[in-house]
Design a protein around this motif. Structure first.
Motif, PDB file in Angstrom:
ATOM      1  N   ARG A 269      51.530  16.076  67.705  1.00 54.51           N
ATOM      2  CA  ARG A 269      52.936  16.401  67.457  1.00 54.51           C
ATOM      3  C   ARG A 269      53.086  17.029  66.070  1.00 54.51           C
ATOM      4  O   ARG A 269      52.334  16.714  65.142  1.00 54.51           O
ATOM      5  CB  ARG A 269      53.820  15.161  67.540  1.00 54.51           C
ATOM      6  CG  ARG A 269      53.699  14.355  68.833  1.00 54.51           C
ATOM      7  CD  ARG A 269      54.149  15.153  70.040  1.00 54.51           C
ATOM      8  NE  ARG A 269      54.290  14.291  71.203  1.00 54.51           N
ATOM      9  CZ  ARG A 269      53.465  14.294  72.242  1.00 54.51           C
ATOM     10  NH1 ARG A 269      52.414  15.107  72.241  1.00 54.51           N
ATOM     11  NH2 ARG A 269      53.681  13.499  73.278  1.00 54.51           N
ATOM     12  N   ASP A 270      54.083  17.897  65.920  1.00 52.87           N
ATOM     13  CA  ASP A 270      54.378  18.480  64.616  1.00 52.87           C
ATOM     14  C   ASP A 270      55.001  17.420  63.712  1.00 52.87           C
ATOM     15  O   ASP A 270      55.788  16.573  64.172  1.00 52.87           O
ATOM     16  CB  ASP A 270      55.346  19.656  64.755  1.00 52.87           C
ATOM     17  CG  ASP A 270      54.709  20.843  65.445  1.00 52.87           C
ATOM     18  OD1 ASP A 270      53.476  20.971  65.385  1.00 52.87           O
ATOM     19  OD2 ASP A 270      55.453  21.636  66.070  1.00 52.87           O
ATOM     20  N   VAL A 271      54.677  17.479  62.435  1.00 53.47           N
ATOM     21  CA  VAL A 271      55.267  16.580  61.450  1.00 53.47           C
ATOM     22  C   VAL A 271      56.073  17.412  60.458  1.00 53.47           C
ATOM     23  O   VAL A 271      55.548  18.351  59.849  1.00 53.47           O
ATOM     24  CB  VAL A 271      54.190  15.768  60.705  1.00 53.47           C
ATOM     25  CG1 VAL A 271      54.826  14.917  59.608  1.00 53.47           C
ATOM     26  CG2 VAL A 271      53.425  14.879  61.688  1.00 53.47           C
ATOM     27  N   LEU A 272      57.354  17.088  60.319  1.00 53.90           N
ATOM     28  CA  LEU A 272      58.250  17.747  59.391  1.00 53.90           C
ATOM     29  C   LEU A 272      58.677  16.725  58.345  1.00 53.90           C
ATOM     30  O   LEU A 272      58.868  15.546  58.670  1.00 53.90           O
ATOM     31  CB  LEU A 272      59.491  18.294  60.106  1.00 53.90           C
ATOM     32  CG  LEU A 272      59.364  19.536  60.988  1.00 53.90           C
ATOM     33  CD1 LEU A 272      58.384  19.349  62.129  1.00 53.90           C
ATOM     34  CD2 LEU A 272      60.737  19.913  61.571  1.00 53.90           C
ATOM     35  N   ALA A 273      58.839  17.157  57.114  1.00 55.55           N
ATOM     36  CA  ALA A 273      59.199  16.223  56.046  1.00 55.55           C
ATOM     37  C   ALA A 273      60.277  16.827  55.158  1.00 55.55           C
ATOM     38  O   ALA A 273      60.301  18.035  54.914  1.00 55.55           O
ATOM     39  CB  ALA A 273      57.971  15.862  55.207  1.00 55.55           C
ATOM     40  N   VAL A 274      61.167  15.957  54.697  1.00 55.84           N
ATOM     41  CA  VAL A 274      62.231  16.366  53.779  1.00 55.84           C
ATOM     42  C   VAL A 274      61.746  16.160  52.350  1.00 55.84           C
ATOM     43  O   VAL A 274      61.509  15.016  51.938  1.00 55.84           O
ATOM     44  CB  VAL A 274      63.505  15.543  54.016  1.00 55.84           C
ATOM     45  CG1 VAL A 274      64.573  15.889  52.984  1.00 55.84           C
ATOM     46  CG2 VAL A 274      64.037  15.771  55.430  1.00 55.84           C
ATOM     47  N   SER A 283      60.627   9.271  47.720  1.00 59.04           N
ATOM     48  CA  SER A 283      60.216  10.614  48.127  1.00 59.04           C
ATOM     49  C   SER A 283      58.730  10.877  47.896  1.00 59.04           C
ATOM     50  O   SER A 283      58.239  11.954  48.234  1.00 59.04           O
ATOM     51  CB  SER A 283      61.038  11.676  47.380  1.00 59.04           C
ATOM     52  OG  SER A 283      62.385  11.680  47.827  1.00 59.04           O
ATOM     53  N   VAL A 284      58.022   9.915  47.338  1.00 58.96           N
ATOM     54  CA  VAL A 284      56.599  10.122  47.078  1.00 58.96           C
ATOM     55  C   VAL A 284      55.853  10.386  48.377  1.00 58.96           C
ATOM     56  O   VAL A 284      55.035  11.310  48.474  1.00 58.96           O
ATOM     57  CB  VAL A 284      55.997   8.899  46.352  1.00 58.96           C
ATOM     58  CG1 VAL A 284      54.480   9.046  46.241  1.00 58.96           C
ATOM     59  CG2 VAL A 284      56.612   8.744  44.971  1.00 58.96           C
ATOM     60  N   GLY A 285      56.141   9.601  49.413  1.00 58.94           N
ATOM     61  CA  GLY A 285      55.450   9.773  50.684  1.00 58.94           C
ATOM     62  C   GLY A 285      55.741  11.106  51.345  1.00 58.94           C
ATOM     63  O   GLY A 285      54.825  11.791  51.830  1.00 58.94           O
ATOM     64  N   THR A 286      57.021  11.512  51.368  1.00 62.82           N
ATOM     65  CA  THR A 286      57.369  12.782  52.007  1.00 62.82           C
ATOM     66  C   THR A 286      56.822  13.965  51.218  1.00 62.82           C
ATOM     67  O   THR A 286      56.346  14.942  51.806  1.00 62.82           O
ATOM     68  CB  THR A 286      58.894  12.903  52.158  1.00 62.82           C
ATOM     69  OG1 THR A 286      59.529  12.550  50.918  1.00 62.82           O
ATOM     70  CG2 THR A 286      59.405  11.989  53.253  1.00 62.82           C
ATOM     71  N   ASN A 287      56.869  13.890  49.899  1.00 65.69           N
ATOM     72  CA  ASN A 287      56.330  14.990  49.100  1.00 65.69           C
ATOM     73  C   ASN A 287      54.819  15.133  49.303  1.00 65.69           C
ATOM     74  O   ASN A 287      54.284  16.245  49.342  1.00 65.69           O
ATOM     75  CB  ASN A 287      56.651  14.773  47.623  1.00 65.69           C
ATOM     76  CG  ASN A 287      58.128  14.961  47.324  1.00 65.69           C
ATOM     77  OD1 ASN A 287      58.861  15.556  48.111  1.00 65.69           O
ATOM     78  ND2 ASN A 287      58.580  14.445  46.196  1.00 65.69           N
ATOM     79  N   ARG A 288      54.131  14.009  49.450  1.00 63.72           N
ATOM     80  CA  ARG A 288      52.692  14.079  49.719  1.00 63.72           C
ATOM     81  C   ARG A 288      52.420  14.649  51.107  1.00 63.72           C
ATOM     82  O   ARG A 288      51.435  15.375  51.303  1.00 63.72           O
ATOM     83  CB  ARG A 288      52.080  12.688  49.583  1.00 63.72           C
ATOM     84  CG  ARG A 288      51.967  12.212  48.138  1.00 63.72           C
ATOM     85  CD  ARG A 288      51.295  10.843  48.065  1.00 63.72           C
ATOM     86  NE  ARG A 288      51.181  10.391  46.680  1.00 63.72           N
ATOM     87  CZ  ARG A 288      50.676   9.218  46.316  1.00 63.72           C
ATOM     88  NH1 ARG A 288      50.251   8.363  47.259  1.00 63.72           N
ATOM     89  NH2 ARG A 288      50.601   8.876  45.036  1.00 63.72           N
TER      90      ARG A 288
END
Length: 381
Positions: A269-274, A283-288
């Motif tokens: 599946r595609d993974v999209l992050a804000v 936001s550390v997890g999404t930025n990584r």
């Protein structure tokens, strides 16, 4: 991932079920609740014997000739009680739940192709949602106002594009996204880590009621089963498996949200992050994720395009006739796109203090929305 759109089914109307043989359904449930069997071993058994009934009727020696089936596991399979399985099916029916097994036409096609598909699903609500395109929107339980705003707006955008919002009914951003989907007139699927009749966490009681009435609740756990430490990580593979893509709004280091990301990647599946502020722990997890190759969401409005769908068209609210001249002037320059308060002040020529007072009045009237960073926009339907 390709998911068939719902056809010929009105809201609140359940599709006609092509019922699996009751004995086969009970046999599936007996296999699904056998300790230590698991989806992969079950798949090996079905490949060898064909049906769940034939698996349970097979001699013990024949079972042990199947890959990964030990003598102990074969003994457990034969000790299982079909009466107990049929009793569990009856309890589910009495609780208003449907029981789906892979032979059923309503069993979600999206889950058939994942590495570890649930052998049985308990469901309450609108089964037709399982055949509609879906996106998972997830995030931290401890979140910021920025995260809550983005989760809600992304859910609204998905609804406008005709997409079902999937999430885990957890407190925090899961609940925010699912409530926003319903508020926008759309639908949501809640994937539970306990029985469908178990409300967890208790603070989500009202959301649970709404999803059951307006959307769909599903679980691989039988009626009455309480959540356990391992039930939530296993639930996550169903959240991502049902969805075209996984959207992560906020995630701290070590967040359970990142377990769902691993499931999505394993499932293709595609993974999209804000993206978020580099100073924000949430936001550390999404930025990584963005650094490591996830697709960044740079505006809410691009979500449908990232999912390969046509964008929805927001309907701006029209002002009532009771606005003051100052409110009408500010309302005229507001748009559905966010604008900074300084930009608005230049457009209307008001001092910042006066403008903020007018904007507050519009907010209280439901005509404007304030976002983090002194950003404002016109409310939409």
């Amino acid at each position: 991932m390709t998911t068939a759109m719902m056809t010929g089914t009105s809201t609140g109307e359940r599709p006609t079920r092509d019922t699996t043989d009751p004995l086969e359904r009970a046999a599936w449930l007996q296999l699904a609740t056998t300790p230590g069997l698991g989806s992969r071993r079950l798949a090996n058994l079905l490949q060898r014997f064909g049906t769940a009934v034939e698996v349970l009727d097979a001699p013990r020696v024949a079972l042990t000739h199947v890959d990964q089936i030990s003598t102990r596991l074969a003994r457990l399979l034969q000790r299982g009680s079909r009466d107990e399985a049929e009793s569990m099916l009856e309890r589910a029916r009495e609780a208003g739940q449907e029981v789906l097994v892979p032979p059923d036409p309503e069993y979600p096609a999206a889950l058939r192709s994942i590495p570890d598909p649930p052998p049985i699903l308990f469901a309450a609500g609108r089964l037709e949602l399982l055949s509609m395109p879906a996106v998972a929107i997830i995030g931290s339980r401890s979140h910021t106002r920025y995260g809550a705003d983005l989760a809600a707006r992304l859910a609204e955008q998905a609804v406008r594009a005709g997409v079902v919002v999937v999430s885990g009914m957890a407190r925090g951003l899961d609940a925010v996204a699912q409530a926003a989907a319903l508020d926008a007139g759309g639908a949501t699927i809640g994937v539970l880590g306990a029985g469908v009749d178990v409300i967890y966490p208790a603070r989500n009681r009202e959301l649970y009621r709404r999803v059951r009435e307006e959307g769909l609740l599903i679980s691989e756990h039988p009626p009455g089963e309480r959540p356990s430490q391992g039930s939530f990580p296993r639930r996550n593979r169903i959240i991502s498996g049902l969805s075209r893509a996984l959207v992560v709004v906020e995630a701290a280091v070590g967040s359970g949200t990142l377990i769902t990301v691993e499931c999505a990647l394993e499932q293709g599946r595609d993974v999209l992050a804000v993206p978020g502020p580099i100073t924000s722990p949430t936001s550390v997890g999404t930025n990584r994720l963005v650094r490591d190759g996830a697709t960044p969401i740079l505006s809410v409005e691009e979500l449908p395009a990232l999912l390969g769908l046509a964008p929805g068209v927001p309907e701006p609210l029209t002002p009532p006739c009771t606005l003051s001249p100052e409110e009408a002037r500010v309302f005229d320059v507001l748009t559905v796109e966010t604008q900074h308060v300084d930009e608005l002040a230049l457009k209307v020529g008001f001092p910042i203090g006066t403008l903020l007072g007018v904007l507050l009045g519009l907010e209280l009237g439901g005509l404007a929305e304030q976002l983090p960073g002194a950003m404002f926009r016109r409310s939409v339907r």
